[in-house]
Design an enzyme around this catalytic site. Structure first.
Site, PDB file in Angstrom:
ATOM      1  N   PRO A   2      17.264  -1.943  51.937  1.00  0.00           N
ATOM      2  CA  PRO A   2      16.042  -2.709  51.581  1.00  0.00           C
ATOM      3  C   PRO A   2      15.578  -1.995  50.205  1.00  0.00           C
ATOM      4  O   PRO A   2      15.508  -0.559  50.110  1.00  0.00           O
ATOM      5  CB  PRO A   2      14.958  -2.166  52.803  1.00  0.00           C
ATOM      6  N   GLU A   3      15.250  -2.698  49.162  1.00  0.00           N
ATOM      7  CA  GLU A   3      14.748  -2.220  47.922  1.00  0.00           C
ATOM      8  C   GLU A   3      13.222  -2.280  47.973  1.00  0.00           C
ATOM      9  O   GLU A   3      12.746  -2.718  48.995  1.00  0.00           O
ATOM     10  CB  GLU A   3      15.614  -2.564  46.902  1.00  0.00           C
ATOM     11  N   LYS A  57      10.201   3.523  47.758  1.00  0.00           N
ATOM     12  CA  LYS A  57      10.806   2.932  48.811  1.00  0.00           C
ATOM     13  C   LYS A  57      10.431   3.489  50.299  1.00  0.00           C
ATOM     14  O   LYS A  57      10.849   3.010  51.161  1.00  0.00           O
ATOM     15  CB  LYS A  57      12.270   2.799  48.786  1.00  0.00           C
ATOM     16  N   ARG A 259      29.026   1.484  43.030  1.00  0.00           N
ATOM     17  CA  ARG A 259      28.683   0.221  43.316  1.00  0.00           C
ATOM     18  C   ARG A 259      29.209  -0.682  42.211  1.00  0.00           C
ATOM     19  O   ARG A 259      29.548  -0.281  41.004  1.00  0.00           O
ATOM     20  CB  ARG A 259      27.133   0.257  43.067  1.00  0.00           C
TER      21      ARG A 259
END
Length: 269
Positions: A2-3, A57, A259
């Site tokens: 979740p960002e 966040k 990534r």
């Protein structure tokens, strides 16, 4: 993971059920999260919930004499449910409210956290953070000034919480595509004009994602249990090897850190 849009969506979903209520008690079924559940949480009783907000966040639940910090980690979700709703696997923490509802934290991978900070001082995790991307203090001039002399790739630069908070992997890729900037370009070699375009792209992409309820790829659901729908609007993330939506060139992928990063070799320079 979740960002920022997913955390903001969660905040907006749970706030009407918590703000102004009384936190009656906390039940911890699994304390072994990313950081152990704070000892002080076990003793919370009859605490008025003053406000809820987000920083980076982190979801912050402001109580009269302290603050709960919740981070969703890689797979965490929060739901407001009836207190007698049967438990699901990985339901680790319950916050019981005077309404009879429960704020239930579920986290299969246990990279999330539920922490407590007493008094008025901010938690150490909230210190040294950069500006909020949707705030007026975040703009192209800020990015340009911080990037001078930096050789790091611009994608890594904007994902650094000291530069700006909450711009994770998905939204960094989408913002760089919208601004036409190659993710591997050195941060210190980007002009002020291009940083102004990038700052606006970050704001626009995040606002659109929040409006769509976030991005559901695997685990994320909103507080009402529904998925987010921004995945249908992704232009580059997860699309390496497919045609660019703007020029039909085949999207390529590089690696930044651990990534994969998709980009258009024609549209992004």
């Amino acid at each position: 993971m979740p960002e920022l849009p997913e955390v903001e969506t969660t905040l907006r979903g749970i706030r009407p059920h918590l703000q102004g209520r009384i936190l009656k008690s906390v039940t911890v079924r699994e304390p072994r999260l990313r950081w152990p559940v704070s000892e002080a949480i076990y003793a919370l009783r009859d605490c008025p919930v003053v406000a809820l907000r987000r920083r980076a966040k982190y979801l912050l639940i402001e109580l009269e004499h302290g603050q709960l910090l919740i981070h969703l980690g890689m797979s965490g979700t929060l739901r407001v449910v009836d207190m007698d709703l049967p438990l699901r696997k990985h339901d680790h923490v319950d916050l019981l409210l005077d309404s009879g509802k429960v704020l239930r934290f579920n986290d299969p991978r246990r990279f999330g956290s539920v922490l407590f900070q007493g008094g008025d001082q901010p938690h150490s995790l909230l210190q040294s953070l950069g500006p909020e991307p949707l705030s007026d203090s975040f703009n192209g001039q800020w990015l340009f000034a911080r990037s001078r002399g930096r050789k790091v790739a611009v994608k890594s630069f904007i994902m650094d919480n000291a530069t700006v908070v909450g711009v994770g992997n998905i939204y960094a890729q989408e913002s760089l595509f919208m601004a036409g900037i190659h993710p591997s370009r050195a941060a210190g070699r980007i002009s002020l004009a291009r940083y102004q375009a990038l700052a606006e792209a970050i704001k626009r992409v995040l606002a659109q994602a929040i409006e769509a309820g976030g991005t559901t790829l695997k685990d994320f659901t909103r507080a009402d249990g529904q998925p987010g729908y921004f995945a249908q609007s992704l232009n580059v993330y997860g699309r390496a090897g497919q045609p660019c939506v703007q020029c039909d060139a085949i999207l390529k992928a590089d690696r930044h850190g651990q990534r994969s990063t998709a980009y258009c070799p024609q549209c992004q320079r």
